[in-house]
Design a protein around this motif. Structure first.
Motif, short mmCIF file in Angstrom:
data_model
loop_
_atom_site.label_atom_id
_atom_site.label_comp_id
_atom_site.label_asym_id
_atom_site.label_seq_id
_atom_site.Cartn_x
_atom_site.Cartn_y
_atom_site.Cartn_z
N LEU A 150 -13.91 5.97 0.45
CA LEU A 150 -14.44 6.21 1.81
C LEU A 150 -15.90 6.62 1.80
O LEU A 150 -16.39 7.21 0.83
CB LEU A 150 -13.67 7.36 2.47
CG LEU A 150 -12.15 7.27 2.58
CD1 LEU A 150 -11.62 8.50 3.31
CD2 LEU A 150 -11.70 6.00 3.29
N ILE A 194 -9.03 -7.33 4.05
CA ILE A 194 -7.62 -6.99 4.19
C ILE A 194 -7.46 -6.43 5.61
O ILE A 194 -8.30 -5.64 6.05
CB ILE A 194 -7.20 -6.03 3.06
CG1 ILE A 194 -5.73 -5.81 3.01
CG2 ILE A 194 -7.91 -4.73 3.10
CD1 ILE A 194 -5.25 -5.53 1.58
N ARG A 197 -15.09 2.97 5.72
CA ARG A 197 -15.87 4.07 6.27
C ARG A 197 -15.02 5.34 6.35
O ARG A 197 -15.48 6.43 6.03
CB ARG A 197 -16.35 3.72 7.69
CG ARG A 197 -17.29 4.75 8.25
CD ARG A 197 -17.46 4.59 9.74
NE ARG A 197 -16.25 5.00 10.46
CZ ARG A 197 -16.13 4.97 11.77
NH1 ARG A 197 -17.13 4.54 12.52
NH2 ARG A 197 -15.00 5.36 12.35
N GLY A 198 -13.73 5.19 6.75
CA GLY A 198 -12.90 6.35 7.05
C GLY A 198 -13.05 6.73 8.51
O GLY A 198 -14.01 6.31 9.18
N GLU A 225 0.86 -1.20 0.00
CA GLU A 225 0.00 0.00 0.00
C GLU A 225 0.89 1.24 0.00
O GLU A 225 1.90 1.28 0.69
CB GLU A 225 -0.84 -0.03 1.28
CG GLU A 225 -1.69 1.20 1.49
CD GLU A 225 -2.39 1.20 2.85
OE1 GLU A 225 -3.27 0.37 3.06
OE2 GLU A 225 -2.04 2.05 3.69
N GLN A 238 -5.97 -4.79 9.24
CA GLN A 238 -5.14 -3.79 9.91
C GLN A 238 -3.81 -4.46 10.24
O GLN A 238 -3.73 -5.69 10.35
CB GLN A 238 -5.85 -3.35 11.21
CG GLN A 238 -5.15 -2.30 12.02
CD GLN A 238 -4.90 -1.05 11.21
OE1 GLN A 238 -3.95 -1.01 10.42
NE2 GLN A 238 -5.75 -0.04 11.36
C1 LIG Z 1 -6.69 -2.24 5.27
C2 LIG Z 1 -7.12 -0.86 5.71
C3 LIG Z 1 -7.01 0.20 4.84
C4 LIG Z 1 -7.43 1.49 5.23
N1 LIG Z 1 -7.30 2.53 4.33
C5 LIG Z 1 -7.74 3.75 4.67
C6 LIG Z 1 -7.68 4.85 3.75
O1 LIG Z 1 -7.20 4.69 2.63
N2 LIG Z 1 -8.15 6.05 4.14
C7 LIG Z 1 -8.69 6.24 5.38
O2 LIG Z 1 -9.11 7.36 5.69
N3 LIG Z 1 -8.77 5.24 6.27
C8 LIG Z 1 -8.31 4.00 5.96
N4 LIG Z 1 -8.40 2.97 6.86
C9 LIG Z 1 -8.91 3.25 8.21
C10 LIG Z 1 -10.44 3.06 8.30
O3 LIG Z 1 -11.10 4.00 7.48
C11 LIG Z 1 -10.84 3.27 9.76
O4 LIG Z 1 -10.32 2.23 10.55
C12 LIG Z 1 -12.31 3.50 10.04
O5 LIG Z 1 -12.43 3.98 11.38
C13 LIG Z 1 -13.20 2.27 9.92
O6 LIG Z 1 -13.38 1.90 8.64
P1 LIG Z 1 -14.14 0.51 8.28
O7 LIG Z 1 -14.26 0.47 6.83
O8 LIG Z 1 -13.46 -0.61 8.97
O9 LIG Z 1 -15.55 0.82 8.97
P2 LIG Z 1 -16.85 -0.07 9.24
O10 LIG Z 1 -16.72 -1.43 8.68
O11 LIG Z 1 -18.00 0.75 8.83
O12 LIG Z 1 -16.82 -0.20 10.83
C14 LIG Z 1 -16.65 0.95 11.64
C15 LIG Z 1 -17.10 0.64 13.07
O13 LIG Z 1 -18.51 0.54 13.11
C16 LIG Z 1 -18.91 -0.75 13.56
N5 LIG Z 1 -20.08 -1.08 12.73
C17 LIG Z 1 -20.09 -1.45 11.45
N6 LIG Z 1 -21.35 -1.57 10.99
C18 LIG Z 1 -22.16 -1.26 12.03
C19 LIG Z 1 -23.58 -1.19 12.20
N7 LIG Z 1 -24.42 -1.47 11.21
N8 LIG Z 1 -24.06 -0.81 13.41
C20 LIG Z 1 -23.22 -0.53 14.45
N9 LIG Z 1 -21.88 -0.59 14.34
C21 LIG Z 1 -21.35 -0.95 13.14
C22 LIG Z 1 -17.72 -1.66 13.39
O14 LIG Z 1 -17.71 -2.72 14.32
C23 LIG Z 1 -16.57 -0.68 13.62
O15 LIG Z 1 -16.35 -0.51 14.99
C24 LIG Z 1 -7.96 1.70 6.52
C25 LIG Z 1 -8.05 0.60 7.41
C26 LIG Z 1 -7.63 -0.65 7.02
C27 LIG Z 1 -7.72 -1.81 8.00
#
Ligand SMILES: Cc1cc2nc3c(=O)[nH]c(=O)nc-3n(C[C@H](O)[C@H](O)[C@H](O)COP(=O)(O)OP(=O)(O)OC[C@H]3O[C@@H](n4cnc5c(N)ncnc54)[C@H](O)[C@@H]3O)c2cc1C
Length: 318
Positions: free
Chosen positions: A97, A209, A125-126, A19, A211
């Protein structure tokens, strides 16, 4: 080609991927190519490019009042992906995001990606914007990554936001989503977090993928829990070699992951960052070899734009 196709085609041969993040605004794309060139000989089938949403900065005006300024420090994700595919003929994967995007913005972004021949995305989500504690979706945007996955899956079925569109083109995106072996920082428990990871798969995601983690057992336990929960898609481990003493505190603070005591002790004993980088590289090599022995099909490295230590690892592992 899609990530899932690369995995199938590799037929058990472990794949190397990494990445990168876009350069700070004002720099040029050559800095990106300079960080990719030394890694190309290890045949990455795909390269991820992170997305960085806007941040708020507050500047003091002459009258003492604060003026809010919205800045995007690392733009260029889509352009870099197109540049990578063009220059290296390697699949480039933009991260997309929920944060900062309305559904309409997302649809238009996906159309651009489709037109550029980019058919892999990682749907996230971001985080909350830096000055805020909680993530706030846009008024017409998504709250969770699972909803973003649904929108992308819908587009793959030819379902656009405008229901009146007739005979619309179906896109063909392969969708990756994030997983957290040590749970997402906001999740009340790992089981709860995995429940929502499963939701993302149900909605159409093709692989997970993870963390970064520094203790492989945490990854193996996470995979086992996901499998028990009925998640069958590939789970790609994310690895980051430690490179500076500062990261001993920075990484747990920013990513909410633990560092093993053995690694901490070695880093504390190190004389300088060069020695830390050596320790971090060796640790990551040993993690990588163990993951490959366990039959993990792809290893994914967080390069943060620095190729040296990733190259040293790849040389010993691939
Ligand atoms: C491999 C990887 C790449 C990343 N790349 C980037 C990037 O390019 N740019 C960036 O800004 N960030 C990036 N991130 C960080 C990521 O955006 C953050 O960790 C963010 O806080 C969560 O994103 P998510 O997609 O995991 O969220 P989600 O899957 O939406 O989860 C977020 C939180 O909400 C909870 N949740 C999910 N669905 C629900 C629901 N329906 N009701 C209640 N709770 C729920 C989950 O348990 C979790 O605690 C990356 C993270 C990883 C692991």
């Amino acid at each position: 080609m899609k990530v899932t196709e690369h995995i199938t085609k590799a037929n058990g041969k472990p794949l190397f991927s990494f990445e990168i993040l876009p350069p700070l605004k004002g720099q040029n794309i050559q800095s990106i190519f300079d960080s990719i060139d030394p890694l190309i000989e290890f045949n990455p089938p795909f390269i991820d490019v992170t997305y960085h949403r806007e941040e708020y900065e507050y500047k003091e005006r002459e009258n003492g009042l604060l003026q809010k300024k919205i800045v995007k420090k690392r733009p260029g994700t889509v352009g870099i992906c197109a540049g990578i595919q063009n220059r290296y003929n390697v699949d480039a994967i933009p991260h997309i995001l929920c944060g900062g995007f309305t559904k309409e913005d997302t649809e238009n972004l996906l159309i651009d990606l489709d037109f550029l021949g980019i058919n892999n995305v990682v749907a996230l989500r971001g985080d909350a914007v830096k000055s805020e504690t909680y993530f706030k979706p846009e008024k017409e945007g998504h709250t969770y990554a699972s909803e973003l996955v649904t929108q992308i899956s819908n587009l793959n079925k030819g379902i656009y936001l405008d229901e009146d569109l007739q005979n619309s083109t179906k896109t063909d995106f392969c969708i990756g989503v994030a997983g957290y072996p040590e749970k997402h920082m906001e999740a009340p428990s790992l089981d709860s977090d995995i429940h929502f990871v499963k939701q993302k798969i149900k909605n159409g995601a093709d692989y997970i993928i993870t963390q970064m983690f520094f203790d492989n057992q945490k990854f193996f336990d996470f995979v086992a829990k996901c499998r028990t929960a009925g998640i069958t898609v590939p789970i790609i481990p994310g690895l980051k070699p430690l490179a500076t003493v500062k990261q001993l505190n920075l990484i747990p603070h920013r990513f909410k992951v633990d560092l093993p005591d053995e690694l901490i002790k070695e880093v504390v004993r190190a004389k300088n960052n060069e020695a830390v980088s050596q320790i971090g590289t060796e640790w990551c090599v040993s993690q990588s070899k163990q993951l490959i022995e366990a039959g993990i099909p792809v290893l994914h490295y967080y390069s943060m734009g620095k190729a040296n230590n990733i190259r040293a690892i790849a040389k010993q592992v691939f």
